[in-house]
Design a protein around this motif. Structure first.
Motif, PDB file in Angstrom:
ATOM      1  N   ASP A 178       0.419  -1.205   0.369  1.00 49.73           N
ATOM      2  CA  ASP A 178      -0.147   0.069  -0.098  1.00 49.73           C
ATOM      3  C   ASP A 178       0.555   1.260  -0.363  1.00 49.73           C
ATOM      4  O   ASP A 178       0.696   2.289  -0.546  1.00 49.73           O
ATOM      5  N   VAL A 179       2.008   1.386   0.828  1.00 45.89           N
ATOM      6  CA  VAL A 179       2.819   2.361   0.358  1.00 45.89           C
ATOM      7  C   VAL A 179       3.929   2.704  -0.657  1.00 45.89           C
ATOM      8  O   VAL A 179       3.441   3.140  -0.502  1.00 45.89           O
ATOM      9  N   TRP A 180       3.865   1.477  -1.387  1.00 43.12           N
ATOM     10  CA  TRP A 180       4.673   1.498  -3.369  1.00 43.12           C
ATOM     11  C   TRP A 180       2.984   2.022  -4.009  1.00 43.12           C
ATOM     12  O   TRP A 180       3.076   3.345  -4.703  1.00 43.12           O
ATOM     13  N   ARG A 181       2.415   2.128  -3.852  1.00 42.33           N
ATOM     14  CA  ARG A 181       1.024   2.155  -4.652  1.00 42.33           C
ATOM     15  C   ARG A 181       0.564   3.556  -4.423  1.00 42.33           C
ATOM     16  O   ARG A 181       0.256   3.825  -5.274  1.00 42.33           O
ATOM     17  N   ALA A 182       0.859   3.701  -2.968  1.00 41.21           N
ATOM     18  CA  ALA A 182       0.600   5.858  -2.347  1.00 41.21           C
ATOM     19  C   ALA A 182       1.229   6.664  -3.218  1.00 41.21           C
ATOM     20  O   ALA A 182       1.228   7.237  -3.364  1.00 41.21           O
ATOM     21  N   ASN A 183       2.540   5.637  -3.154  1.00 41.45           N
ATOM     22  CA  ASN A 183       3.620   6.294  -4.244  1.00 41.45           C
ATOM     23  C   ASN A 183       3.932   6.643  -5.253  1.00 41.45           C
ATOM     24  O   ASN A 183       3.988   7.668  -6.180  1.00 41.45           O
ATOM     25  N   LEU A 184       3.246   5.882  -5.724  1.00 44.04           N
ATOM     26  CA  LEU A 184       3.269   5.752  -7.549  1.00 44.04           C
ATOM     27  C   LEU A 184       1.325   6.292  -7.805  1.00 44.04           C
ATOM     28  O   LEU A 184       1.889   7.146  -8.997  1.00 44.04           O
ATOM     29  N   LYS A 185       0.909   6.218  -6.920  1.00 38.99           N
ATOM     30  CA  LYS A 185       0.070   6.662  -7.703  1.00 38.99           C
ATOM     31  C   LYS A 185      -1.165   8.044  -7.047  1.00 38.99           C
ATOM     32  O   LYS A 185      -2.000   8.942  -7.987  1.00 38.99           O
ATOM     33  N   MET A 186      -0.427   8.846  -5.862  1.00 40.89           N
ATOM     34  CA  MET A 186      -1.357  10.284  -5.145  1.00 40.89           C
ATOM     35  C   MET A 186      -0.177  11.120  -5.636  1.00 40.89           C
ATOM     36  O   MET A 186       0.206  11.288  -5.640  1.00 40.89           O
ATOM     37  N   ARG A 187      -1.725  11.699  -6.595  1.00 40.67           N
ATOM     38  CA  ARG A 187      -1.205  13.195  -7.247  1.00 40.67           C
ATOM     39  C   ARG A 187      -0.933  14.133  -6.036  1.00 40.67           C
ATOM     40  O   ARG A 187      -0.152  14.932  -6.443  1.00 40.67           O
ATOM     41  N   GLY A 188      -2.010  14.014  -5.190  1.00 40.09           N
ATOM     42  CA  GLY A 188      -2.107  15.630  -4.574  1.00 40.09           C
ATOM     43  C   GLY A 188      -1.064  15.469  -3.392  1.00 40.09           C
ATOM     44  O   GLY A 188      -0.303  16.422  -2.569  1.00 40.09           O
ATOM     45  N   ALA A 189      -0.316  13.994  -2.909  1.00 40.18           N
ATOM     46  CA  ALA A 189       0.001  13.701  -2.048  1.00 40.18           C
ATOM     47  C   ALA A 189       1.359  14.070  -1.581  1.00 40.18           C
ATOM     48  O   ALA A 189       2.098  14.355  -2.896  1.00 40.18           O
ATOM     49  N   THR A 190       2.326  15.378  -0.916  1.00 39.43           N
ATOM     50  CA  THR A 190       3.733  15.449  -1.471  1.00 39.43           C
ATOM     51  C   THR A 190       4.763  14.484  -0.416  1.00 39.43           C
ATOM     52  O   THR A 190       5.518  14.402  -0.622  1.00 39.43           O
ATOM     53  N   ARG A 191       4.691  13.971   0.555  1.00 39.05           N
ATOM     54  CA  ARG A 191       4.914  12.135   0.325  1.00 39.05           C
ATOM     55  C   ARG A 191       4.314  11.949   1.492  1.00 39.05           C
ATOM     56  O   ARG A 191       3.335  11.784   1.656  1.00 39.05           O
TER      57      ARG A 191
END
Length: 367
Positions: free
Chosen positions: A45-58
């Motif tokens: 889920d960590v990997w997917r969030a980094n890959l997919k989330m456009r609005g997240a800063t980190r």
């Protein structure tokens, strides 16, 4: 460590847009918190969030916590913490500590030294000020929460934008403003002051279903939990075809060259038409109405305020005369400048920090 809390940090004021994006990306248990969104999950889920989330800063993985009422206790418990499940002892790490007044341990520097010593002496880790892997310890109400920054460089660095002009809109912020305007990839987007092309490139990537993190590397690739085969499968994707087209113009020829180069690196140049002309020469593209979004110059950023009122006035006049049915979103730090457009704006959203200023998104319904 199968499941833990994952914190996606976002731009203050735009957390609801980040939350909506997390839900849309299949993170069904996403919770809205101050400064971002939390989910519970595992390393994939960590990997997917980094890959997919456009609005997240980190993306921070909150990998454990313990109580500590004084520095000796922090030292002891930091030595017992299961760092080996998380860190590769061959790679250096950096430690950052933040404290709150509610804690007996309030000196962040002393707490940092204790955790660094524990890592060095009990786990044979190397500490380095410029390490990619950053351990963040937050001491709040005597609870020490240990997180690892899984992103590395801020997520607005997509990995395919080199050229920027003097007041660039960060990609993460542009993505959240597009979402606030209801953009979902199914309408044309036009930016009449496109600068380095950020709004249009983000919009075109959304329309094509391209992951924002597709061309960059992340800090989590250096953690002990990383599975390169699973990550390769996650990254493999086929872009969707889209009929949507995107339009950018700017009076600065250098900005247009920059935008074209950035769009080409992002792989969306064939979807975007860039033209070099002032706002008054703007023509309505053929096809259905869509969204006009821009980040025009404003006071703290560029130039003479008197000239700016004229610029906003001519922008508003051009849009009202030629763009019936289109919706407008304007990002500016000055409500007076927004008013100078004479466009029928809805009540403005919350203030958002951008480039050392507070800005607002001003939106209309269809003109």
């Amino acid at each position: 460590m199968d499941q833990f809390e994952i914190f996606m940090t976002g731009t203050p004021g735009l957390e609801p847009a980040l939350h909506a994006e997390a839900i849309a990306n299949g993170f069904a248990d996403a919770k809205l918190v101050q400064g971002g969104v939390t989910i519970v999950g595992g390393w994939p889920d960590v990997w997917r969030a980094n890959l997919k989330m456009r609005g997240a800063t980190r993306v921070l993985a909150r990998v454990g916590s313990f109580m500590a009422f004084h520095l000796a206790q922090l030292d002891k418990r930091a030595r017992k913490f299961p760092w080996g499940n998380l860190l590769d002892p061959k790679l250096p790490v950096r430690v950052e500590v933040s404290t709150s007044r509610k804690s007996k341990i309030y000196h962040a520097g002393a707490a940092t030294q204790r955790i660094e010593t524990a890592l060095r002496e009990s786990h044979a880790m190397t500490i380095s000020a410029d390490a990619t892997i950053v351990i963040k310890a937050r001491i709040d109400d005597n609870r020490v929460t240990i997180s690892v920054d899984t992103s590395g460089e801020s997520l607005h660095k997509r990995g395919h934008k080199e050229a920027v002009n003097k007041a660039p809109m960060r990609e993460t912020l542009a993505a959240l403003f597009l979402r606030e305007c209801g953009y979902d990839g199914t309408m044309p987007v036009l930016d009449p002051m496109c600068g380095s092309g950020t709004f249009l490139i983000e919009a075109a990537e959304i329309a094509r279903g391209l992951d924002p993190g597709r061309t960059r590397s992340f800090a989590f690739e250096q953690l002990a939990s990383f599975d390169p085969d699973q990550w390769a499968q996650m990254r493999a994707q086929s872009p969707t075809e889209t009929e949507q087209r995107f339009f950018g113009s700017d009076r600065d020829a250098g900005a247009i060259r920059m935008s074209q180069a950035n769009a080409k690196r992002a792989g969306v140049d064939e979807l975007i038409t860039f033209q070099n002309h002032p706002v008054t020469d703007l023509q309505r593209p053929d096809g259905p109405p869509g969204l006009i979004i821009c980040n025009p110059p404003y006071g703290g950023r560029i130039g003479n305020p008197k000239l700016l009122f004229g610029l906003y006035g001519s922008l508003g006049k051009t849009l009202k005369e030629r763009f019936a049915g289109w919706r407008v979103g304007i990002v500016t730090s000055d409500a007076g400048l927004a008013k100078a457009t004479a466009l029928p704006f809805k009540p403005k959203g919350p203030p958002v920090p951008h480039g050392g200023l507070k800005v607002w998104l001003f939106q209309t319904g269809p003109l």
